[in-house]
Design an enzyme around this catalytic site. Structure first.
Site, PDB file in Angstrom:
ATOM      1  N   ASP A 164     -35.823  48.494  46.360  1.00 49.79           N
ATOM      2  CA  ASP A 164     -34.587  48.826  47.088  1.00 49.79           C
ATOM      3  C   ASP A 164     -34.816  50.026  48.013  1.00 49.79           C
ATOM      4  O   ASP A 164     -34.339  50.045  49.154  1.00 49.79           O
ATOM      5  CB  ASP A 164     -33.465  49.160  46.104  1.00 49.79           C
ATOM      6  CG  ASP A 164     -33.272  48.088  45.064  1.00 49.79           C
ATOM      7  OD1 ASP A 164     -32.414  47.220  45.250  1.00 49.79           O
ATOM      8  OD2 ASP A 164     -34.006  48.130  44.054  1.00 49.79           O
ATOM      9  N   GLY A 170     -39.128  35.391  32.837  1.00 52.05           N
ATOM     10  CA  GLY A 170     -37.681  35.345  32.666  1.00 52.05           C
ATOM     11  C   GLY A 170     -37.062  34.269  33.528  1.00 52.05           C
ATOM     12  O   GLY A 170     -37.721  33.700  34.407  1.00 52.05           O
ATOM     13  N   HIS A 205     -30.622  48.808  39.388  1.00 52.70           N
ATOM     14  CA  HIS A 205     -31.196  47.898  40.382  1.00 52.70           C
ATOM     15  C   HIS A 205     -30.246  46.709  40.453  1.00 52.70           C
ATOM     16  O   HIS A 205     -30.385  45.724  39.742  1.00 52.70           O
ATOM     17  CB  HIS A 205     -32.597  47.446  39.952  1.00 52.70           C
ATOM     18  CG  HIS A 205     -33.173  46.338  40.802  1.00 52.70           C
ATOM     19  ND1 HIS A 205     -33.299  46.448  42.173  1.00 52.70           N
ATOM     20  CD2 HIS A 205     -33.655  45.121  40.477  1.00 52.70           C
ATOM     21  CE1 HIS A 205     -33.839  45.333  42.647  1.00 52.70           C
ATOM     22  NE2 HIS A 205     -34.060  44.515  41.636  1.00 52.70           N
ATOM     23  N   ARG A 224     -36.738  48.950  50.965  1.00 50.84           N
ATOM     24  CA  ARG A 224     -35.839  48.253  51.895  1.00 50.84           C
ATOM     25  C   ARG A 224     -35.010  49.258  52.707  1.00 50.84           C
ATOM     26  O   ARG A 224     -34.782  49.066  53.905  1.00 50.84           O
ATOM     27  CB  ARG A 224     -34.906  47.317  51.117  1.00 50.84           C
ATOM     28  CG  ARG A 224     -35.600  46.073  50.565  1.00 50.84           C
ATOM     29  CD  ARG A 224     -34.714  45.328  49.575  1.00 50.84           C
ATOM     30  NE  ARG A 224     -35.295  44.035  49.210  1.00 50.84           N
ATOM     31  CZ  ARG A 224     -35.017  43.383  48.086  1.00 50.84           C
ATOM     32  NH1 ARG A 224     -34.155  43.906  47.209  1.00 50.84           N
ATOM     33  NH2 ARG A 224     -35.583  42.219  47.827  1.00 50.84           N
ATOM     34  N   ARG A 270     -27.752  40.020  39.016  1.00 53.09           N
ATOM     35  CA  ARG A 270     -28.854  40.315  38.101  1.00 53.09           C
ATOM     36  C   ARG A 270     -28.337  40.501  36.675  1.00 53.09           C
ATOM     37  O   ARG A 270     -29.001  40.130  35.712  1.00 53.09           O
ATOM     38  CB  ARG A 270     -29.598  41.565  38.576  1.00 53.09           C
ATOM     39  CG  ARG A 270     -30.292  41.382  39.930  1.00 53.09           C
ATOM     40  CD  ARG A 270     -31.043  42.638  40.330  1.00 53.09           C
ATOM     41  NE  ARG A 270     -31.654  42.506  41.658  1.00 53.09           N
ATOM     42  CZ  ARG A 270     -31.090  42.924  42.781  1.00 53.09           C
ATOM     43  NH1 ARG A 270     -29.894  43.482  42.746  1.00 53.09           N
ATOM     44  NH2 ARG A 270     -31.718  42.785  43.933  1.00 53.09           N
ATOM     45  N   ASN A 317     -35.642  40.733  35.760  1.00 50.10           N
ATOM     46  CA  ASN A 317     -34.261  41.198  35.923  1.00 50.10           C
ATOM     47  C   ASN A 317     -33.351  40.715  34.796  1.00 50.10           C
ATOM     48  O   ASN A 317     -33.593  39.650  34.231  1.00 50.10           O
ATOM     49  CB  ASN A 317     -33.705  40.718  37.265  1.00 50.10           C
ATOM     50  CG  ASN A 317     -34.121  41.621  38.407  1.00 50.10           C
ATOM     51  OD1 ASN A 317     -34.119  42.836  38.271  1.00 50.10           O
ATOM     52  ND2 ASN A 317     -34.496  41.031  39.527  1.00 50.10           N
ATOM     53  N   VAL A 331     -33.594  44.469  35.443  1.00 52.90           N
ATOM     54  CA  VAL A 331     -34.743  45.290  35.062  1.00 52.90           C
ATOM     55  C   VAL A 331     -34.364  46.504  34.210  1.00 52.90           C
ATOM     56  O   VAL A 331     -35.116  46.886  33.301  1.00 52.90           O
ATOM     57  CB  VAL A 331     -35.550  45.700  36.311  1.00 52.90           C
ATOM     58  CG1 VAL A 331     -34.786  46.696  37.172  1.00 52.90           C
ATOM     59  CG2 VAL A 331     -36.910  46.265  35.927  1.00 52.90           C
ATOM     60  N   ASP A 332     -33.228  47.112  34.449  1.00 51.39           N
ATOM     61  CA  ASP A 332     -32.857  48.295  33.679  1.00 51.39           C
ATOM     62  C   ASP A 332     -32.579  47.944  32.214  1.00 51.39           C
ATOM     63  O   ASP A 332     -33.044  48.630  31.300  1.00 51.39           O
ATOM     64  CB  ASP A 332     -31.626  48.970  34.295  1.00 51.39           C
ATOM     65  CG  ASP A 332     -31.839  49.314  35.756  1.00 51.39           C
ATOM     66  OD1 ASP A 332     -32.666  50.197  36.034  1.00 51.39           O
ATOM     67  OD2 ASP A 332     -31.210  48.684  36.613  1.00 51.39           O
ATOM     68  N   SER A 350     -39.322  36.891  22.522  1.00 49.35           N
ATOM     69  CA  SER A 350     -40.497  36.063  22.239  1.00 49.35           C
ATOM     70  C   SER A 350     -41.759  36.618  22.895  1.00 49.35           C
ATOM     71  O   SER A 350     -42.849  36.097  22.663  1.00 49.35           O
ATOM     72  CB  SER A 350     -40.260  34.629  22.737  1.00 49.35           C
ATOM     73  OG  SER A 350     -40.185  34.592  24.153  1.00 49.35           O
TER      74      SER A 350
END
Length: 316
Positions: free
Chosen positions: A149, A80, A176, A152, A89, A121, A123-124, A102
Site C-alpha cells: 500500500d 489461502g 491492510h 502504491r 480482505r 489475507n 494479513v493482520d 493446517s
C-alpha cells in the site's frame, strides 16, 4: 541449524508463484522449496521457474513438504482462499484462519526457527494467528502489512508530482484494508514537506488531492481484481523487498504488520506501522509523528480489526 541460503514458500497460487519468480531473480538464496496442498502445482511451478536459472543465479528449486522447509531462513506463507470481486480482505478471515490451522502447526512441528513472513489475507489477522500458533518469538513473525500500500502511495505521489517515487517518503499505516490511512502530516519528498513540494510543482488543492490519492490506493486491489481477478506482481515485489531487508540485515524501515505491545496505545494486535526490519525480523517500531486526527484514525482501524478478531478462534 538455519540455512541462510534457503527460502520456502507455502502456497503456489498467483501470489506464491510470482513471489518465487521474484526471489529466484534476487540472488538472495541458492535453494528454494515450494509447498502446496496440490503437489503437482508445486512441482510444475518449480520446474517452470528453475528453467530460468541459466539466465540468473544458480539455484536449486523444488517442490517439497514442511520437513524440507525446517532449516529455511524464511518461510513465506501465501496460502489461502483468494479474494473475490466484491469481497473485502476481512471477509476472508474465517476461511483462511482455518487453512492456517493446517499449515502453521506443521511448520512448528518441523522445528522451524527462522523468520515467518505472512502474506495471505487478511494479513493482520493471519499474522496474529501465525504468532499464536507457531511458538516462534514475536520478532520472528511479521506480515507484509501495508508495504505494498505504501509503495502504491509513493508511485501515485511520484506520478502526481512528476518526480521519482523513490524520493517520496510516505506511509500507509493501520489495517491492510479498508480502514488503512495515509500519514500525510509527516509525508515529504527528499525532506521537503509534501504540501510545499506540491506547491512547487503547481498543485494547491491539497485536501482534494490527498483524498483522491488515498482513495485510489485503498481501492487499488479492488480495481485490479475487477479487471484481472487477482493481484500478484506488486505483492511479489514486496516479498522480495522484505526478504532483502531481512537477509541483508538492512535495518530498513518498512510498514510491516507485527504485534503491538503498547506503542501508540495499541496492544495485543498485529497492525502495520513503520518498523525496523533486519536479520532477526522485527527490531522495533519507529515512533512516527501523527496528527491528532491520524492518531484517532489509527485507533479506529485497530478497533475494526479487533471487532473481527473477537469472533475468531486462534487455537490451533
Amino acid at each position: 541449524m538455519v540455512n541462510d541460503r534457503k527460502v520456502a514458500i507455502v502456497g503456489c497460487g498467483f501470489v506464491g508463484s510470482s513471489s518465487a519468480f521474484a526471489l529466484m531473480q534476487s540472488g538472495l538464496f541458492s535453494e528454494m522449496v515450494l509447498i502446496d496442498v496440490d503437489r503437482d502445482r508445486a512441482e510444475g511451478e518449480a520446474l517452470d521457474i528453475s528453467h530460468g536459472t541459466p539466465f540468473g543465479n544458480p539455484m536449486k528449486i523444488y517442490a517439497g513438504d514442511y520437513e524440507d522447509a525446517a532449516d529455511a531462513a524464511i518461510i513465506v506463507v501465501t496460502a489461502g482462499a483468494a479474494q473475490k470481486p466484491g469481497e473485502t480482505r476481512l471477509d476472508l478471515v474465517n476461511k483462511n484462519v482455518s487453512i492456517f490451522k493446517s499449515i502453521i502447526p506443521r511448520i512448528r512441528e518441523a522445528g522451524f526457527e527462522g523468520i515467518l513472513l505472512i502474506v495471505s489475507n487478511p494479513v493482520d489477522v493471519l499474522t496474529y494467528a501465525a504468532m499464536k500458533m507457531s511458538g516462534l518469538p514475536q520478532s520472528h513473525v511479521l506480515g507484509s502489512g501495508t508495504v505494498l500500500d505504501s509503495a502504491r502511495l509513493k508511485e501515485a505521489l511520484g506520478a502526481h508530482l512528476d518526480v521519482d517515487p523513490r524520493n517520496v517518503h510516505a506511509y500507509i499505516i493501520g489495517e491492510h484494508g479498508d480502514s488503512e490511512l495515509a500519514v500525510w502530516s509527516s509525508a515529504n519528498v527528499s525532506g521537503v514537506p509534501l504540501s510545499d513540494f506540491c506547491e512547487m510543482r503547481g498543485h494547491y488543492d491539497h485536501l482534494a488531492s490527498e483524498k483522491k490519492i488515498a482513495d485510489d490506493v485503498k481501492n487499488a486491489a479492488y480495481n485490479i481484481i475487477s479487471k484481472k481477478h487477482a493481484t500478484y506482481y506488486g505483492i511479489a515485489m514486496s516479498v522480495r523487498r522484505l526478504c532483502t531487508a531481512i537477509m541483508r540485515d538492512e535495518k530498513h524501515i518498512l510498514p510491516v504488520s507485527s504485534l503491538m505491545v503498547g506503542e501508540y496505545g495499541l496492544d495485543d494486535i498485529c497492525i502495520s506501522m513503520p518498523t525496523i526490519v533486519g536479520r532477526n525480523g522485527v527490531e522495533c517500531r519507529v515512533p512516527v509523528s501523527l496528527s491528532n486526527e491520524e492518531y484517532a484514525e489509527l485507533h479506529r482501524s485497530a478497533d475494526a480489526l479487533k471487532d473481527v478478531m473477537s469472533n475468531v478462534d486462534f487455537e490451533a
